[in-house]
Enzyme design. Structure first.
Site, PDB file in Angstrom:
ATOM      1  N   LEU A 142       0.876  -1.164   0.000  1.00 30.90           N
ATOM      2  CA  LEU A 142       0.000   0.000   0.000  1.00 30.90           C
ATOM      3  C   LEU A 142       0.915   1.216   0.000  1.00 30.90           C
ATOM      4  O   LEU A 142       1.947   1.225   0.664  1.00 30.90           O
ATOM      5  CB  LEU A 142      -0.877   0.044   1.265  1.00 30.90           C
ATOM      6  CG  LEU A 142      -2.018  -0.962   1.391  1.00 30.90           C
ATOM      7  CD1 LEU A 142      -2.770  -0.732   2.702  1.00 30.90           C
ATOM      8  CD2 LEU A 142      -2.988  -0.863   0.217  1.00 30.90           C
ATOM      9  N   ASP A 143       0.527   2.263  -0.740  1.00 28.79           N
ATOM     10  CA  ASP A 143       1.298   3.503  -0.707  1.00 28.79           C
ATOM     11  C   ASP A 143       1.427   3.979   0.735  1.00 28.79           C
ATOM     12  O   ASP A 143       0.534   3.732   1.557  1.00 28.79           O
ATOM     13  CB  ASP A 143       0.598   4.598  -1.522  1.00 28.79           C
ATOM     14  CG  ASP A 143       0.567   4.279  -3.013  1.00 28.79           C
ATOM     15  OD1 ASP A 143       1.363   3.429  -3.447  1.00 28.79           O
ATOM     16  OD2 ASP A 143      -0.253   4.883  -3.729  1.00 28.79           O
ATOM     17  N   ARG A 144       2.506   4.686   1.006  1.00 34.86           N
ATOM     18  CA  ARG A 144       2.762   5.181   2.362  1.00 34.86           C
ATOM     19  C   ARG A 144       1.543   5.898   2.960  1.00 34.86           C
ATOM     20  O   ARG A 144       1.182   5.694   4.112  1.00 34.86           O
ATOM     21  CB  ARG A 144       3.958   6.142   2.330  1.00 34.86           C
ATOM     22  CG  ARG A 144       4.298   6.719   3.687  1.00 34.86           C
ATOM     23  CD  ARG A 144       5.429   7.738   3.596  1.00 34.86           C
ATOM     24  NE  ARG A 144       6.018   7.912   4.912  1.00 34.86           N
ATOM     25  CZ  ARG A 144       7.313   8.049   5.138  1.00 34.86           C
ATOM     26  NH1 ARG A 144       8.161   8.050   4.144  1.00 34.86           N
ATOM     27  NH2 ARG A 144       7.778   8.187   6.357  1.00 34.86           N
ATOM     28  N   THR A 146      -1.611   5.719   2.097  1.00 40.07           N
ATOM     29  CA  THR A 146      -2.869   4.973   2.036  1.00 40.07           C
ATOM     30  C   THR A 146      -2.963   4.096   3.284  1.00 40.07           C
ATOM     31  O   THR A 146      -1.994   3.433   3.654  1.00 40.07           O
ATOM     32  CB  THR A 146      -2.919   4.078   0.776  1.00 40.07           C
ATOM     33  OG1 THR A 146      -2.780   4.901  -0.385  1.00 40.07           O
ATOM     34  CG2 THR A 146      -4.225   3.317   0.692  1.00 40.07           C
ATOM     35  N   ARG A 243      -5.239   6.427  -7.829  1.00 43.41           N
ATOM     36  CA  ARG A 243      -4.875   7.848  -7.809  1.00 43.41           C
ATOM     37  C   ARG A 243      -4.847   8.426  -9.229  1.00 43.41           C
ATOM     38  O   ARG A 243      -5.354   9.526  -9.475  1.00 43.41           O
ATOM     39  CB  ARG A 243      -3.523   8.007  -7.111  1.00 43.41           C
ATOM     40  CG  ARG A 243      -3.582   7.577  -5.645  1.00 43.41           C
ATOM     41  CD  ARG A 243      -2.212   7.408  -5.010  1.00 43.41           C
ATOM     42  NE  ARG A 243      -1.506   8.680  -4.924  1.00 43.41           N
ATOM     43  CZ  ARG A 243      -0.287   8.806  -4.411  1.00 43.41           C
ATOM     44  NH1 ARG A 243       0.350   7.724  -3.946  1.00 43.41           N
ATOM     45  NH2 ARG A 243       0.306   9.992  -4.351  1.00 43.41           N
TER      46      ARG A 243
END
Length: 309
Positions: A142-144, A146, A243
């Protein structure tokens, strides 16, 4: 190794009782059966104080499912203390996988540029506390910024099993996205080919096969003139997919300056991995984990409704 005796208690360990689970049940029922002299409230108190472990992991949930072969330990004296996690909590752990809820701001794994505290490093410390040879392996990320549900493997074999069959193994992967503006179409599908620029920013190409194919489905949950809260389901899991796709339809995710957002209304990225459902790589059982929508995602709608009253 699991102890074969039913009630394990040594002279020099008078405050410990250990049991092996013989048939499927739930933890509270199991404890009430094994500790029949104690009342229901006393057993609940022992659970609440963290004095019960299942396979050496502290468990406080009454309805924790037990399966044959697991070892349940009750410590009568004091709770087993485990160093607290920062920015994550464990939702599920067994011999093969760990499922966590990650907070926004925590890296899944260290990047070459950053060596901050990560979910990966904390989980590695967690498993090595029990066995110094243990390791965890990254399955997906997961993106930082998110938050939400994600999974790690506890062996390279399980990591490969999951990664090689990810599309068939994962049955549901749903996000909640707070985006800028009012999405007029209540549901829709966004499809494009994603590519990465030299500055490591993803972008859409609409030329067939020009990049990695990405498909995103969305459904509006709630909206006002400034914001829309949507349920977003991934058909493909590409880097920064949601995104980019929300920017493509003119509704960038709140707080996502990288992909066109102008607002920072909730002081974080408006993206949360709410549901992860998958077939367990070893047992074949379908597991489903669902987390609450972050309260911050709902504040723009509370404010607008209070103004209209």
């Amino acid at each position: 190794m699991h102890k074969k005796n039913t009630n394990y208690s040594k002279v020099n360990r008078p405050n410990i009782s250990q049991y092996t689970v013989k048939e499927p049940t739930e933890l509270l029922l199991f404890l009430l059966q094994k500790q029949s002299k104690l009342g229901r409230n006393s057993v609940k108190a022992i659970l609440a104080r963290g004095q019960v472990t299942v396979n050496d992991r502290v468990v406080t949930e009454y309805n924790c499912p037990l399966v044959p072969g697991q070892t349940v330990t009750i410590r009568k004296d004091k709770a087993v203390e485990e160093s607290p996690f920062v920015g994550l909590s464990i939702l599920h752990e067994d011999e093969d996988i760990i499922v966590i809820q990650k907070n926004a701001g925590l890296l899944s794994i260290a990047s070459p540029q950053e060596n901050d505290m990560t979910a990966y490093r904390q989980l590695m410390t967690h498993v090595r506390a029990k066995d110094p040879r243990s390791r965890v392996f990254v399955v997906h990320r997961l993106d930082r910024d998110t938050s939400g549900v994600m999974m790690y493997a506890k062996s390279e074999r399980v990591q490969q099993l999951l990664q090689n069959s990810w599309h068939d193994t994962v049955k549901e992967r749903t996000y909640v996205a707070l985006v800028e503006g009012k999405i007029k179409k209540t549901e829709g599908t966004i499809s494009s080919w994603l590519k990465e620029s030299s500055t490591l920013k993803m972008y859409s190409s609409h030329r067939p096969n020009d990049g990695q194919h990405a498909v995103t489905h969305y459904k509006v949950i709630q909206s006002n003139s400034n914001f829309t809260l949507s349920e977003v389901r991934l058909e493909t899991g590409r880097k920064n997919q949601i995104r980019v796709h929300m920017q493509d339809i003119g509704h960038p995710i709140v707080g996502d300056k990288k992909y066109g957002s102008k607002s920072n209304a909730i002081k974080r990225l408006g993206l949360h991995a709410q549901v992860l459902a998958f077939i367990h790589p070893t047992t074949g059982q379908t597991l489903r984990f669902e987390t609450d929508i972050p309260k911050a995602f709902l504040t723009p709608f509370l404010q607008s409704s209070s103004k209209s009253n």
